[in-house]
Design a protein around this motif. Sequence first.
Motif, PDB file in Angstrom:
ATOM      1  N   TRP A  57      -6.764  -6.492  -6.548  1.00 34.40           N
ATOM      2  CA  TRP A  57      -7.260  -5.136  -6.741  1.00 34.40           C
ATOM      3  C   TRP A  57      -6.310  -4.405  -7.685  1.00 34.40           C
ATOM      4  CZ3 TRP A  57     -11.301  -2.525  -3.910  1.00 34.40           C
ATOM      5  CH2 TRP A  57     -11.996  -3.352  -3.024  1.00 34.40           C
ATOM      6  N   VAL A  58      -6.899  -3.554  -8.530  1.00 35.48           N
ATOM      7  CA  VAL A  58      -6.095  -2.713  -9.425  1.00 35.48           C
ATOM      8  C   VAL A  58      -6.538  -1.271  -9.210  1.00 35.48           C
ATOM      9  CG1 VAL A  58      -5.308  -2.286 -11.777  1.00 35.48           C
ATOM     10  CG2 VAL A  58      -6.007  -4.597 -11.102  1.00 35.48           C
ATOM     11  N   VAL A  59      -5.641  -0.428  -8.718  1.00 38.06           N
ATOM     12  CA  VAL A  59      -6.013   0.935  -8.335  1.00 38.06           C
ATOM     13  C   VAL A  59      -4.985   1.934  -8.864  1.00 38.06           C
ATOM     14  CG1 VAL A  59      -7.242   0.191  -6.258  1.00 38.06           C
ATOM     15  CG2 VAL A  59      -4.797   0.727  -6.131  1.00 38.06           C
ATOM     16  N   LYS A  60      -5.319   3.199  -8.703  1.00 36.49           N
ATOM     17  CA  LYS A  60      -4.454   4.280  -9.172  1.00 36.49           C
ATOM     18  C   LYS A  60      -4.282   5.311  -8.067  1.00 36.49           C
ATOM     19  CE  LYS A  60      -6.272   7.247 -12.067  1.00 36.49           C
ATOM     20  NZ  LYS A  60      -6.802   7.868 -13.313  1.00 36.49           N
ATOM     21  N   LEU A  61      -3.064   5.877  -7.973  1.00 40.77           N
ATOM     22  CA  LEU A  61      -2.788   6.961  -7.032  1.00 40.77           C
ATOM     23  C   LEU A  61      -2.164   8.117  -7.795  1.00 40.77           C
ATOM     24  CD1 LEU A  61      -1.962   4.067  -5.407  1.00 40.77           C
ATOM     25  CD2 LEU A  61      -1.756   5.702  -3.535  1.00 40.77           C
ATOM     26  N   LEU A  62      -2.617   9.335  -7.503  1.00 45.92           N
ATOM     27  CA  LEU A  62      -2.119  10.525  -8.190  1.00 45.92           C
ATOM     28  C   LEU A  62      -1.153  11.291  -7.295  1.00 45.92           C
ATOM     29  CD1 LEU A  62      -5.470  11.814  -9.794  1.00 45.92           C
ATOM     30  CD2 LEU A  62      -3.598  10.621 -10.949  1.00 45.92           C
ATOM     31  N   ASP A  63       0.028  11.559  -7.829  1.00 43.12           N
ATOM     32  CA  ASP A  63       1.053  12.347  -7.111  1.00 43.12           C
ATOM     33  C   ASP A  63       1.250  11.871  -5.677  1.00 43.12           C
ATOM     34  OD1 ASP A  63       1.721  14.052  -9.237  1.00 43.12           O
ATOM     35  OD2 ASP A  63      -0.017  15.318  -8.841  1.00 43.12           O
ATOM     36  N   SER A  64       1.307  10.565  -5.500  1.00 34.44           N
ATOM     37  CA  SER A  64       1.462  10.021  -4.149  1.00 34.44           C
ATOM     38  C   SER A  64       2.933   9.959  -3.755  1.00 34.44           C
ATOM     39  CB  SER A  64       0.869   8.609  -4.072  1.00 34.44           C
ATOM     40  OG  SER A  64       1.157   8.019  -2.819  1.00 34.44           O
ATOM     41  N   PRO A  65       3.269  10.482  -2.590  1.00 33.57           N
ATOM     42  CA  PRO A  65       4.666  10.393  -2.127  1.00 33.57           C
ATOM     43  C   PRO A  65       5.081   8.959  -1.793  1.00 33.57           C
ATOM     44  CG  PRO A  65       3.259  11.269  -0.388  1.00 33.57           C
ATOM     45  CD  PRO A  65       2.408  11.183  -1.623  1.00 33.57           C
ATOM     46  N   PHE A  66       4.108   8.059  -1.660  1.00 38.05           N
ATOM     47  CA  PHE A  66       4.424   6.674  -1.313  1.00 38.05           C
ATOM     48  C   PHE A  66       5.230   5.969  -2.386  1.00 38.05           C
ATOM     49  CE2 PHE A  66       0.950   7.030   1.819  1.00 38.05           C
ATOM     50  CZ  PHE A  66       1.595   6.501   2.921  1.00 38.05           C
ATOM     51  N   VAL A  67       5.199   6.465  -3.598  1.00 36.00           N
ATOM     52  CA  VAL A  67       5.968   5.825  -4.668  1.00 36.00           C
ATOM     53  C   VAL A  67       7.455   5.819  -4.331  1.00 36.00           C
ATOM     54  CG1 VAL A  67       6.289   7.947  -6.027  1.00 36.00           C
ATOM     55  CG2 VAL A  67       6.274   5.713  -7.168  1.00 36.00           C
ATOM     56  N   GLN A  68       7.910   6.825  -3.568  1.00 35.92           N
ATOM     57  CA  GLN A  68       9.320   6.910  -3.194  1.00 35.92           C
ATOM     58  C   GLN A  68       9.730   5.773  -2.254  1.00 35.92           C
ATOM     59  OE1 GLN A  68      11.440   9.048  -4.406  1.00 35.92           O
ATOM     60  NE2 GLN A  68      10.065  10.486  -5.434  1.00 35.92           N
ATOM     61  N   GLU A  69       8.760   5.155  -1.601  1.00 37.47           N
ATOM     62  CA  GLU A  69       9.068   4.060  -0.683  1.00 37.47           C
ATOM     63  C   GLU A  69       9.295   2.739  -1.409  1.00 37.47           C
ATOM     64  OE1 GLU A  69       9.522   4.406   2.634  1.00 37.47           O
ATOM     65  OE2 GLU A  69       9.337   6.546   2.174  1.00 37.47           O
ATOM     66  N   PHE A  70       8.901   2.676  -2.686  1.00 38.06           N
ATOM     67  CA  PHE A  70       9.002   1.419  -3.423  1.00 38.06           C
ATOM     68  C   PHE A  70       9.853   1.512  -4.681  1.00 38.06           C
ATOM     69  CE2 PHE A  70       4.684   1.931  -1.591  1.00 38.06           C
ATOM     70  CZ  PHE A  70       4.837   1.069  -0.517  1.00 38.06           C
ATOM     71  N   ALA A  71      10.087   2.715  -5.164  1.00 37.09           N
ATOM     72  CA  ALA A  71      10.879   2.898  -6.376  1.00 37.09           C
ATOM     73  C   ALA A  71      11.946   3.955  -6.109  1.00 37.09           C
ATOM     74  CB  ALA A  71       9.988   3.318  -7.540  1.00 37.09           C
ATOM     75  N   VAL A  72      13.207   3.589  -6.332  1.00 39.82           N
ATOM     76  CA  VAL A  72      14.320   4.522  -6.128  1.00 39.82           C
ATOM     77  C   VAL A  72      14.772   5.017  -7.492  1.00 39.82           C
ATOM     78  CG1 VAL A  72      16.632   4.822  -5.180  1.00 39.82           C
ATOM     79  CG2 VAL A  72      15.030   3.259  -4.071  1.00 39.82           C
TER      80      VAL A  72
END
Length: 302
Positions: A57-72
């Motif tokens: 699957w290829v998807v997009k998320l806008l302004d998701s706080p979850f990015v902080q859990e995978f990228a420091v």
Amino acid sequence: EELETVDEAEFLKLIKEENYVVALFCPSGSLERCEEFEGELTSIREDMIDMMDGDAWVVKLLDSPFVQEFAVGKTEQPVIVMFRNGLPVIYDGPANEEIMLDTLVRYKEPGVQELTDHTFEHLTQAATGATTGDWLVMFVTSSCHLCNRLTAAMETVACQHRGRSNVARVNKETYGEKTGRRFGLGLEDKPDIILFRGGKMYHYTADKYDPESLTAFLTVSYSDQPAEDIPLPKSALSDLVQLCVDYLTAYPLLVGTCLLLPVLLLVAFLLIMGSDEEHKPRKSKKKKKEEQKEKKESRKDK
């Protein structure tokens, strides 16, 4: 054509249930740059799905706080994370469809190895000449949030250097506790990253944890750190002493209470025994004489 935009609930369901999910995290402050990556991902989507055996699957998320859990760090820019059965890895290359497709396909398999007390020296041969190559090892604890957030970055470094260098994790709190004590890492909830290279070890001391900084340390900037001798595995007695030191450092109040408790119990016991002795009725001299007289008379009668 645009990528499907999903919310947090849909995203969590996808990475939990699907084998491969590529997520483009788009901050609203960098929409133009995000459109570049989205266009390239859209172009390679069908080819990538085919190379992933039709299960991606290829998807997009806008302004998701979850990015902080995978990228420091660097989350003010678009971030692409691929999940392999839930295990994340970061794509940190350019917005180029050929490079992007080749990289994501190469990242299909996990790269970080899990080491334990039983496998660490056998696989790394750290203290015997490092014949198995360079090893970048992150020592973690189960409750370390930053350690969990670094999973994707370490996977990225591991996949980039697959076949050239090794990247691994050791849980210094559970199955790697003796190895953690061997290097005097303590029990703090923080990542300890060490490069074992050429019979020496180098500690990572920077406060940047993006793949680019970790890769620079692995390949070049490790030489800016002191080259330390690699200690041999500890003896049983030395390991026990280090264990006591670690717990005393990490939990001084708890250890102090445990050491003080037996002393307090002993003092309390002595006080209670002394109190019982004081409360026993003492016989008067007159009473004693009467008892002695009675004993003599009874002997005469016999």
